[in-house]
Design a protein around this motif. Sequence first.
Motif, PDB file in Angstrom:
ATOM      1  N   VAL A   8      -5.571  -3.422  -0.942  1.00 46.84           N
ATOM      2  CA  VAL A   8      -6.373  -2.381  -1.594  1.00 46.84           C
ATOM      3  C   VAL A   8      -6.271  -1.086  -0.801  1.00 46.84           C
ATOM      4  O   VAL A   8      -6.099  -0.009  -1.363  1.00 46.84           O
ATOM      5  N   GLU A   9      -6.343  -1.213   0.521  1.00 51.42           N
ATOM      6  CA  GLU A   9      -6.252  -0.031   1.383  1.00 51.42           C
ATOM      7  C   GLU A   9      -4.863   0.601   1.304  1.00 51.42           C
ATOM      8  O   GLU A   9      -4.728   1.819   1.295  1.00 51.42           O
ATOM      9  N   GLN A  10      -3.820  -0.204   1.225  1.00 58.77           N
ATOM     10  CA  GLN A  10      -2.451   0.319   1.070  1.00 58.77           C
ATOM     11  C   GLN A  10      -2.284   1.009  -0.276  1.00 58.77           C
ATOM     12  O   GLN A  10      -1.629   2.053  -0.367  1.00 58.77           O
ATOM     13  N   SER A  11      -2.876   0.439  -1.309  1.00 61.91           N
ATOM     14  CA  SER A  11      -2.813   1.042  -2.634  1.00 61.91           C
ATOM     15  C   SER A  11      -3.548   2.386  -2.640  1.00 61.91           C
ATOM     16  O   SER A  11      -3.087   3.362  -3.221  1.00 61.91           O
ATOM     17  N   ARG A  12      -4.679   2.418  -1.975  1.00 58.25           N
ATOM     18  CA  ARG A  12      -5.460   3.658  -1.856  1.00 58.25           C
ATOM     19  C   ARG A  12      -4.639   4.723  -1.104  1.00 58.25           C
ATOM     20  O   ARG A  12      -4.607   5.886  -1.502  1.00 58.25           O
ATOM     21  N   GLN A  13      -3.971   4.307  -0.046  1.00 58.84           N
ATOM     22  CA  GLN A  13      -3.142   5.224   0.742  1.00 58.84           C
ATOM     23  C   GLN A  13      -1.976   5.760  -0.105  1.00 58.84           C
ATOM     24  O   GLN A  13      -1.621   6.930  -0.007  1.00 58.84           O
ATOM     25  N   LYS A  14      -1.400   4.901  -0.936  1.00 59.71           N
ATOM     26  CA  LYS A  14      -0.303   5.321  -1.816  1.00 59.71           C
ATOM     27  C   LYS A  14      -0.779   6.411  -2.777  1.00 59.71           C
ATOM     28  O   LYS A  14      -0.093   7.412  -2.987  1.00 59.71           O
ATOM     29  N   LEU A  15      -1.981   6.228  -3.339  1.00 59.00           N
ATOM     30  CA  LEU A  15      -2.537   7.234  -4.247  1.00 59.00           C
ATOM     31  C   LEU A  15      -2.786   8.559  -3.521  1.00 59.00           C
ATOM     32  O   LEU A  15      -2.532   9.640  -4.065  1.00 59.00           O
ATOM     33  N   LYS A  16      -3.268   8.474  -2.288  1.00 59.00           N
ATOM     34  CA  LYS A  16      -3.492   9.693  -1.493  1.00 59.00           C
ATOM     35  C   LYS A  16      -2.183  10.419  -1.220  1.00 59.00           C
ATOM     36  O   LYS A  16      -2.105  11.639  -1.295  1.00 59.00           O
ATOM     37  N   LEU A  17      -1.136   9.651  -0.897  1.00 59.23           N
ATOM     38  CA  LEU A  17       0.169  10.259  -0.630  1.00 59.23           C
ATOM     39  C   LEU A  17       0.763  10.909  -1.872  1.00 59.23           C
ATOM     40  O   LEU A  17       1.563  11.839  -1.771  1.00 59.23           O
ATOM     41  N   LEU A  18       0.359  10.446  -3.027  1.00 58.03           N
ATOM     42  CA  LEU A  18       0.816  11.045  -4.283  1.00 58.03           C
ATOM     43  C   LEU A  18       0.010  12.293  -4.653  1.00 58.03           C
ATOM     44  O   LEU A  18       0.271  12.923  -5.659  1.00 58.03           O
TER      45      LEU A  18
END
Length: 167
Positions: free
Chosen positions: A105-115
């Motif tokens: 979940v945290e990695q997915s959240r980080q991916k959204l932030k990077l986008l």
Amino acid sequence: PDEENIEQLIISPSKQVLSRQATIKLSAQSETQTLKAQGYIDFDRNRSENISARFGGRIEKLYVKYDLQYVKKGDKLLELYSPELNTFQQEHLFLLKSEKEKSLVEQSRQKLKLLGITEIQISQLEENKLFTQTITVYSPVGGYVLFNTETNSGAGDNVTEKTSMNN
């Protein structure tokens, strides 16, 4: 010298220097001078900020309507539809629902932030449990908008809209 002639300087004939140079009498006046010059006015490129999309999509609504429009930090620039981003949002919601791996979940959240998705947008996604079809892109800085005119689009090119902000 007299007190009346304090402003006037008198030089004796023995101390005068003979010269062909013309002399003028100084006086105080309030005149404005106009200077005409040719040149170019340009923006300080060191203070520019380029904003480009971090994922593919199409602009659904554009809030910045014209070149040199002033925007403040946090103002809406555009709404972007992206099937790719919708997939990432659905993936994030699926990971939240499964609640098996907090690190995923945290990695997915980080991916959204990077986008380029803001923390507030991610929180709204998690609260509402619904992803939005379009994502709003906000201005990271304040300044004047300069649309990039150097973008060349040919057949089949993937063109991204770039905006430069001068503050």
